[in-house]
Structure formats: C-alpha cells, structure tokens
Design an enzyme around this catalytic site. Sequence first.
Site, PDB file in Angstrom:
ATOM      1  N   GLY A  12     -56.190 -24.055  60.524  1.00  0.00           N
ATOM      2  CA  GLY A  12     -55.239 -24.597  61.475  1.00  0.00           C
ATOM      3  C   GLY A  12     -55.448 -26.049  61.857  1.00  0.00           C
ATOM      4  O   GLY A  12     -54.561 -26.659  62.472  1.00  0.00           O
ATOM      5  N   ASP A  13     -56.592 -26.624  61.515  1.00  0.00           N
ATOM      6  CA  ASP A  13     -56.851 -28.036  61.821  1.00  0.00           C
ATOM      7  C   ASP A  13     -57.778 -28.627  60.764  1.00  0.00           C
ATOM      8  O   ASP A  13     -58.711 -29.361  61.076  1.00  0.00           O
ATOM      9  CB  ASP A  13     -57.465 -28.180  63.218  1.00  0.00           C
ATOM     10  CG  ASP A  13     -57.499 -29.636  63.698  1.00  0.00           C
ATOM     11  OD1 ASP A  13     -56.661 -30.433  63.232  1.00  0.00           O
ATOM     12  OD2 ASP A  13     -58.360 -29.981  64.531  1.00  0.00           O
ATOM     13  N   LEU A  14     -57.498 -28.293  59.525  1.00  0.00           N
ATOM     14  CA  LEU A  14     -58.400 -28.695  58.450  1.00  0.00           C
ATOM     15  C   LEU A  14     -58.089 -30.122  58.009  1.00  0.00           C
ATOM     16  O   LEU A  14     -56.987 -30.420  57.567  1.00  0.00           O
ATOM     17  CB  LEU A  14     -58.265 -27.737  57.262  1.00  0.00           C
ATOM     18  CG  LEU A  14     -59.422 -27.788  56.264  1.00  0.00           C
ATOM     19  CD1 LEU A  14     -60.692 -27.223  56.889  1.00  0.00           C
ATOM     20  CD2 LEU A  14     -59.076 -27.022  55.004  1.00  0.00           C
TER      21      LEU A  14
END
Length: 283
Positions: free
Chosen positions: A176-178
């Site tokens: 989700g926040d790579l």
Amino acid sequence: MMNQSPVETALSRALIRWSLTKSTPVAETPRSWIFKVEQNGRNQAALKILKPAVESEEGRGAQLLQWYAGDGAATVFDIHGNTIFMEWLDGGTLGDAARAGRDEEATIAIATLVANLHRPREGDLPALQPLRERFQPLFDSDVRSWPHTARDLYARSSGIALRLFDRPTAQVPLHGDLHHDNILSSDRGWLAIDPKGVYGDPSYDLANVFINPINANNMAADPQRIAARVDILSQRLGYPRKRLLGWAAAHAALSACWDLADGQPITGVLACLPNLLSAYDQA
C-alpha cells in the site's frame, strides 16, 4: 510511572514486557516515535510507538508485516496495543541506489520484491483496508482546491481510477505504500517496511514507484524513465502496462489530494502527472 508522558509510559511498559534494555530515541515522525533497544544485552531491535491519530492505519500495516513473517519484509516480533516490537534495520534504501544513477537495478529489485510479497501464503490474513476505500479522498476532493491549471489532471486521473475499479482483477494483500525509500538492505536481501495494509488490485502496489524516490522529481517525471520502469515491471511481474500506468496516475492524484488536505505543495506530483497520463494514453 507518575508524571510520565504517554510515550514514556508506553516505552517503560514495553521495556518490561519484552525484557528490553538500553532504549535510545532514534526519530519522531508524524506517525510514531522510534527507539533502538537491546534484548538479552546484545540483540538490537526496534520499538515503534504509534501516535493516536494514525494508530488504526499503522496497526494494519504492522499486522500485515506479521503475516509476511519476515519473508520480503521487516520482521515484527510482537504487537501490544500501540507498540510494535520489531527487527532493527539500518541498511541503505533502494532510493539511495536510484538517486545514485542505478534506477534500472532498483526497479528490477522492486519487481523481485513485489513478486515475493504477492505470492500466496498460509495463515489468517489480518483485516486490511479495501483499495476502493483508500481512494475515497480522491473522489471526495473538491477540484477547486487544485491549481486552476491542474484541474484537468485531477479530472482525468479520477476518471481513470473509476474505470480501474469498474474492471476489477484478482484481489491480493497489498503493501500500500511501496516505494524506493520504504525498501531497506539487509542480510536477507531487500526488505519492505512501513506498509499500510490494503487489499485490492496487485498492480496498485507499483503505483508509488512512479512518483519516487524522494528528492528525485526530475527522474520520476522523465518520460523515458517512466517507460523504462513500466517495461521492467510489466515484463517481470506480468501485470498489464496500461493498468500499471493507470494506477500510477490515479495514485499520483490521490497523493496530491492528501498533500492539499495537509496544506502541502504538490509541485512534485504535478511534474510527474502529465507524463504519466501521456504514457497511459499511449499504452
């Protein structure tokens, strides 16, 4: 524990609970306080004490790290309330490699890592945020909050996001926040940190790559670099190029909405978004 602040109280309890010693403050971020600690007098570890405003989102991410069980991601040893006891990592980031001119190598490393994170795993999946819910701030945004010259970019990007949701694919757990600076070097290879704990289209997990690494807007906005990145990611993961670029544009607009809501400039996103949309049109 009289006269202690909430973070001091949480730290004192964590030291007792997990038999930790020598706590050293490392950083205070908008989301947490981070301490370096020792266990058994020799093993270094990290304590992350979450701030109340983000406890729900960061807690989901910590539970997802537990589910990864150290395979492709930092190891979480235990979670108690708002306190996370986890592996200490102090290696360089993939952002360092990209900013040093090795962006192709960094993109290949990201593809390899994502392939591992997206593979089927055993164990009960924690409660994760649906991707559609994560995008609600984009759809709820008032276009008048955008610079006048960028409002067409918002309209196009939100339309792409709606089309992507109308044509769902397989759903998987997502970091989700790579991005480059959330991937650290270790003796086990590259490891992801700080996930958000999302569930949805696997192509979305590559979206943030296209507006990163940090402090490298010229690289991220370069049409040739966008094309090179999407070629590598699509070829190595088998995800459709147009879908990767669509999520990249949609996420860039979502990121701008978050920044606008926080009163932050969106100059970096506006440098990337037109070229992401152009690449999407040509895909």
